[in-house]
Design an enzyme around this catalytic site. Structure first.
Site, PDB file in Angstrom:
ATOM      1  N   GLU A  81     -53.826  32.358  10.176  1.00 30.32           N
ATOM      2  CA  GLU A  81     -55.206  32.600  10.617  1.00 30.32           C
ATOM      3  C   GLU A  81     -56.120  32.955   9.434  1.00 30.32           C
ATOM      4  OE1 GLU A  81     -53.618  36.694  10.220  1.00 30.32           O
ATOM      5  OE2 GLU A  81     -52.795  34.782  10.890  1.00 30.32           O
TER       6      GLU A  81
ATOM      7  N   HIS B 248     -49.579  34.426   7.255  1.00 28.76           N
ATOM      8  CA  HIS B 248     -50.740  34.597   8.130  1.00 28.76           C
ATOM      9  C   HIS B 248     -51.609  33.336   8.122  1.00 28.76           C
ATOM     10  CE1 HIS B 248     -50.661  38.849   9.459  1.00 28.76           C
ATOM     11  NE2 HIS B 248     -49.847  38.966   8.425  1.00 28.76           N
TER      12      HIS B 248
ATOM     13  N   CYS C 176     -46.134  36.539  11.396  1.00 27.56           N
ATOM     14  CA  CYS C 176     -45.736  37.675  10.563  1.00 27.56           C
ATOM     15  C   CYS C 176     -44.886  38.674  11.354  1.00 27.56           C
ATOM     16  CB  CYS C 176     -46.951  38.325   9.918  1.00 27.56           C
ATOM     17  SG  CYS C 176     -46.505  39.420   8.544  1.00 27.56           S
TER      18      CYS C 176
END
Length: 249
Positions: free
Chosen positions: A223, A221, A120
């Site tokens: 994660e 993102h 990001c």
């Protein structure tokens, strides 16, 4: 030996932590650490520090790979943008200078053996470090902003990935569903970078540094959904696997 993956933290002022005792904090979402540990790596946090060449060299000597994590906006002064834009927020100049120096050092390294995943804001840092520019606010160029929910937080949407890219090979997919929360976008592409993923509205979602064997930027993102979505966890798995190929100290 398990490879050591450095994860950059927020700046001291761009994240809020409620405390009666301290004002400033360096923080990192635990999901980054979880994803690295699932991949078999050891995560260490890298708060912004004085970015002279000695410090950067020492930091890079301690790690086998790096994640430039998400966060607030890059100060537009670093890419000749509008420093007075009303929607530019959460600038931390200490973090900007540190992360730009890290990425430039990794990109310029003669050995180029440390893999780099830029997430990001991290992808934006990669682009700016290589001489690219940013659109300060997506609604300035897109009337319908699909990259954030109406409340300004997470949105989910599909990303199209070039089939001949390293990114597609790693994720074993040409279309992936992603968590998104950004309001800025790559405008002009930095030197040596290749666009490898886009959203339906044309916003750039993935970059690869062609002069480096493993330097990937994603505007989403991974994660956030890596624990449930194997396409996203594979990014961390591949980072750790590449990092494990570095010769021992």
């Amino acid at each position: 030996m398990r490879p050591i993956i450095g994860i950059t933290t927020s700046g001291r002022t761009d994240s809020f932590v409620e405390s009666a005792y301290y004002k400033d904090f360096y923080t990192t979402p635990s999901l980054y650490v979880d994803a690295v540990e699932r991949a078999g790596g050891i995560a260490i946090l890298l708060p912004p520090t004085k970015p002279d060449s000695m410090n950067i060299t020492k930091i890079l000597s301690l790690i086998d790979g790096i994640i430039i994590s998400g966060g607030g906006d890059i100060d537009p002064q670093h890419y000749g943008g509008n420093t007075d834009h009303e929607h530019v927020a959460r600038i931390d100049r200490e973090r900007d200078v540190f992360e730009l120096a890290l990425v430039k050092a990794l990109a310029d390294s003669r050995e180029k053996d440390q893999p780099m995943l830029c997430v990001c804001r991290g992808m934006q840092v990669l682009n700016v470090a290589m001489g690219g520019t940013m659109t300060e606010h997506i609604p300035d160029i897109q009337p319908d902003d699909m990259h954030r929910a109406d409340n300004g937080f997470w949105a989910t949407h599909d990303i199209d990935v070039d089939g001949d890219s390293a990114l597609a090979t790693i994720m074993d997919a040409n279309t992936v569903n992603t968590y998104s929360g950004h309001h800025q976008a790559v405008k002009t592409i930095g030197n040596g970078l290749r666009v490898v993923a886009t959203a339906a509205d044309g916003i750039i979602e993935g970059l690869e540094l062609e002069t480096h064997p493993w330097a990937i930027g994603v505007q989403w993102h991974p994660e956030k959904s890596a624990a449930e979505d194997t396409t996203q966890q594979k990014l961390f798995d591949a980072l750790v696997a590449q990092a494990s190929l570095r010769p021992p100290f």
